[in-house]
Scaffold this motif. Sequence first.
Motif, PDB file in Angstrom:
ATOM      1  N   ALA A  21       0.833  -1.207   0.000  1.00 23.46           N
ATOM      2  CA  ALA A  21       0.000   0.000   0.000  1.00 23.46           C
ATOM      3  C   ALA A  21       0.865   1.253   0.000  1.00 23.46           C
ATOM      4  O   ALA A  21       0.553   2.238  -0.694  1.00 23.46           O
ATOM      5  CB  ALA A  21      -0.924  -0.004   1.218  1.00 23.46           C
ATOM      6  N   ALA A  22       1.969   1.237   0.762  1.00 23.41           N
ATOM      7  CA  ALA A  22       2.852   2.396   0.794  1.00 23.41           C
ATOM      8  C   ALA A  22       3.486   2.643  -0.564  1.00 23.41           C
ATOM      9  O   ALA A  22       3.659   3.795  -0.999  1.00 23.41           O
ATOM     10  CB  ALA A  22       3.928   2.187   1.858  1.00 23.41           C
ATOM     11  N   HIS A  39       2.213   1.590  -3.553  1.00 19.50           N
ATOM     12  CA  HIS A  39       1.168   1.992  -4.505  1.00 19.50           C
ATOM     13  C   HIS A  39       0.841   3.477  -4.356  1.00 19.50           C
ATOM     14  O   HIS A  39       0.536   4.158  -5.339  1.00 19.50           O
ATOM     15  CB  HIS A  39      -0.092   1.161  -4.290  1.00 19.50           C
ATOM     16  CG  HIS A  39       0.086  -0.302  -4.546  1.00 19.50           C
ATOM     17  ND1 HIS A  39       1.035  -0.800  -5.397  1.00 19.50           N
ATOM     18  CD2 HIS A  39      -0.594  -1.385  -4.049  1.00 19.50           C
ATOM     19  CE1 HIS A  39       0.952  -2.131  -5.425  1.00 19.50           C
ATOM     20  NE2 HIS A  39      -0.010  -2.503  -4.615  1.00 19.50           N
ATOM     21  N   ASN A  40       0.906   3.986  -3.129  1.00 14.83           N
ATOM     22  CA  ASN A  40       0.636   5.403  -2.891  1.00 14.83           C
ATOM     23  C   ASN A  40       1.635   6.292  -3.609  1.00 14.83           C
ATOM     24  O   ASN A  40       1.330   7.437  -3.954  1.00 14.83           O
ATOM     25  CB  ASN A  40       0.664   5.681  -1.388  1.00 14.83           C
ATOM     26  CG  ASN A  40       0.517   7.158  -1.058  1.00 14.83           C
ATOM     27  OD1 ASN A  40       1.507   7.844  -0.810  1.00 14.83           O
ATOM     28  ND2 ASN A  40      -0.701   7.648  -1.058  1.00 14.83           N
ATOM     29  N   GLN A  41       2.829   5.766  -3.880  1.00 17.15           N
ATOM     30  CA  GLN A  41       3.872   6.548  -4.542  1.00 17.15           C
ATOM     31  C   GLN A  41       3.841   6.407  -6.059  1.00 17.15           C
ATOM     32  O   GLN A  41       4.747   6.852  -6.751  1.00 17.15           O
ATOM     33  CB  GLN A  41       5.245   6.148  -3.974  1.00 17.15           C
ATOM     34  CG  GLN A  41       5.363   6.466  -2.484  1.00 17.15           C
ATOM     35  CD  GLN A  41       6.692   6.010  -1.911  1.00 17.15           C
ATOM     36  OE1 GLN A  41       7.719   6.673  -2.043  1.00 17.15           O
ATOM     37  NE2 GLN A  41       6.680   4.864  -1.251  1.00 17.15           N
ATOM     38  N   ARG A  42       2.813   5.752  -6.570  1.00 20.07           N
ATOM     39  CA  ARG A  42       2.464   5.755  -7.996  1.00 20.07           C
ATOM     40  C   ARG A  42       3.589   5.232  -8.878  1.00 20.07           C
ATOM     41  O   ARG A  42       4.042   5.900  -9.808  1.00 20.07           O
ATOM     42  CB  ARG A  42       2.041   7.154  -8.437  1.00 20.07           C
ATOM     43  CG  ARG A  42       0.786   7.657  -7.743  1.00 20.07           C
ATOM     44  CD  ARG A  42       0.364   9.032  -8.204  1.00 20.07           C
ATOM     45  NE  ARG A  42       1.364  10.051  -7.896  1.00 20.07           N
ATOM     46  CZ  ARG A  42       2.050  10.707  -8.808  1.00 20.07           C
ATOM     47  NH1 ARG A  42       1.869  10.459 -10.104  1.00 20.07           N
ATOM     48  NH2 ARG A  42       2.917  11.633  -8.454  1.00 20.07           N
ATOM     49  N   ASP A  57      -5.171   3.014  -4.483  1.00 24.00           N
ATOM     50  CA  ASP A  57      -4.827   4.141  -3.625  1.00 24.00           C
ATOM     51  C   ASP A  57      -5.768   5.320  -3.845  1.00 24.00           C
ATOM     52  O   ASP A  57      -5.602   6.370  -3.243  1.00 24.00           O
ATOM     53  CB  ASP A  57      -3.375   4.578  -3.904  1.00 24.00           C
ATOM     54  CG  ASP A  57      -2.922   5.665  -2.955  1.00 24.00           C
ATOM     55  OD1 ASP A  57      -2.892   5.404  -1.736  1.00 24.00           O
ATOM     56  OD2 ASP A  57      -2.599   6.776  -3.426  1.00 24.00           O
ATOM     57  N   GLY A  58      -6.773   5.151  -4.698  1.00 22.09           N
ATOM     58  CA  GLY A  58      -7.655   6.266  -5.032  1.00 22.09           C
ATOM     59  C   GLY A  58      -9.115   5.874  -4.969  1.00 22.09           C
ATOM     60  O   GLY A  58      -9.657   5.589  -3.899  1.00 22.09           O
ATOM     61  N   ALA A  99     -10.191   2.940  -2.930  1.00 23.23           N
ATOM     62  CA  ALA A  99      -9.790   2.958  -1.522  1.00 23.23           C
ATOM     63  C   ALA A  99     -10.907   3.588  -0.690  1.00 23.23           C
ATOM     64  O   ALA A  99     -11.800   4.253  -1.212  1.00 23.23           O
ATOM     65  CB  ALA A  99      -8.498   3.755  -1.349  1.00 23.23           C
ATOM     66  N   HIS A 152     -10.419   5.878   2.281  1.00 23.29           N
ATOM     67  CA  HIS A 152      -9.551   6.574   3.223  1.00 23.29           C
ATOM     68  C   HIS A 152     -10.297   7.059   4.453  1.00 23.29           C
ATOM     69  O   HIS A 152      -9.681   7.387   5.473  1.00 23.29           O
ATOM     70  CB  HIS A 152      -8.857   7.742   2.520  1.00 23.29           C
ATOM     71  CG  HIS A 152      -7.959   7.323   1.395  1.00 23.29           C
ATOM     72  ND1 HIS A 152      -6.956   6.387   1.550  1.00 23.29           N
ATOM     73  CD2 HIS A 152      -7.917   7.700   0.084  1.00 23.29           C
ATOM     74  CE1 HIS A 152      -6.329   6.217   0.398  1.00 23.29           C
ATOM     75  NE2 HIS A 152      -6.897   6.987  -0.504  1.00 23.29           N
ATOM     76  N   GLU A 192      -6.593   4.002   7.293  1.00 16.79           N
ATOM     77  CA  GLU A 192      -5.506   4.969   7.216  1.00 16.79           C
ATOM     78  C   GLU A 192      -4.191   4.269   7.522  1.00 16.79           C
ATOM     79  O   GLU A 192      -4.089   3.507   8.483  1.00 16.79           O
ATOM     80  CB  GLU A 192      -5.711   6.103   8.226  1.00 16.79           C
ATOM     81  CG  GLU A 192      -4.639   7.170   8.155  1.00 16.79           C
ATOM     82  CD  GLU A 192      -4.868   8.295   9.156  1.00 16.79           C
ATOM     83  OE1 GLU A 192      -5.130   9.430   8.721  1.00 16.79           O
ATOM     84  OE2 GLU A 192      -4.800   8.023  10.378  1.00 16.79           O
TER      85      GLU A 192
END
Length: 317
Positions: A175-176, A178-181, A292-293, A296, A298, A302
Amino acid sequence: MARIATAIVQAEPVPLDITGGIAALVDHVKAAADGGATVIAFGETFLGGYPIWLDEAPGAALWDHPGSKALHRILLDQAIQQDDERLAPLQELVDQRGLIVSVGAHERVRSSLVNTQFLFRPGQPPLPHRKLVPTHGERLIWARGDGSTLGVHETDWGHVGHLICWEHWMPLARAAMHNQREAVHVAAWPTVRDTYAIASRHYAFEGRCFVLAAGTVLHRDALLDGLERCGGNPDARALIEEIPSDQLQFGGSMIVAPNADILAEAGGRAETIHAELDLDLIGQGLASLDTDGHYARHDVFELRVNRAEQAGVVFED
């Protein structure tokens, strides 16, 4: 429409002899670049070789084993260290050719060994990722990494990152990342076994990115040769000679598209595979899944990532 030429070099490392391994690495990178690749991946601990004796040699994990201790000492002496001048020829090649190279290595952090995947990029120092959790018997040789090396390299066409082996079964690590694309992700393995291939294809589908699942090949004779290159040791030799099999790692590298399709796949021997990546496929895939979008929640979930380096000891005046 952006297209990126990539390659996985599924080669046999120079076990233990990291200085000799760097020279071989430079030759491999030149050959892959001559074949058109600009993003080039190598497997887990290509520099130094995977510590396969912990899996394959009877008794290697016993307390105070003289052979295991001898091999550990050799790797400590050989390991990559901060600002290691031996890596200068690789960095020069990367700068000259505009390459991105992901390669695994044994890194020395103070007095411990760490499993690190280095991302070499033009005009910048290598971006390291230190394995967060060594798996099972690996804990006998490697310390743990921390969140300070959980990053990506930004290019003008997208982000490049990597994780090592069983980190691909750490949902929060995924997940971390994927958040950084990531546009391109290197999944570094010793051998890309069936379940490892599943994890690599899952990562591509989940992260909507291309995955270079990089494995290596290794034979017992190469391990013995590497030992002799480092001065030899009778206890270490006796341990390695107890390993019953000749071939110990079996490649299986693959390049995977964001829809989990396999674009290129290697067998069990040394070879280099290439694939041209159509980056438009990333945006097409995000229409149905962005973990991540829009896929998700959010407001429900979290994730907090501690990016601070865990030094353990802090000196203050």
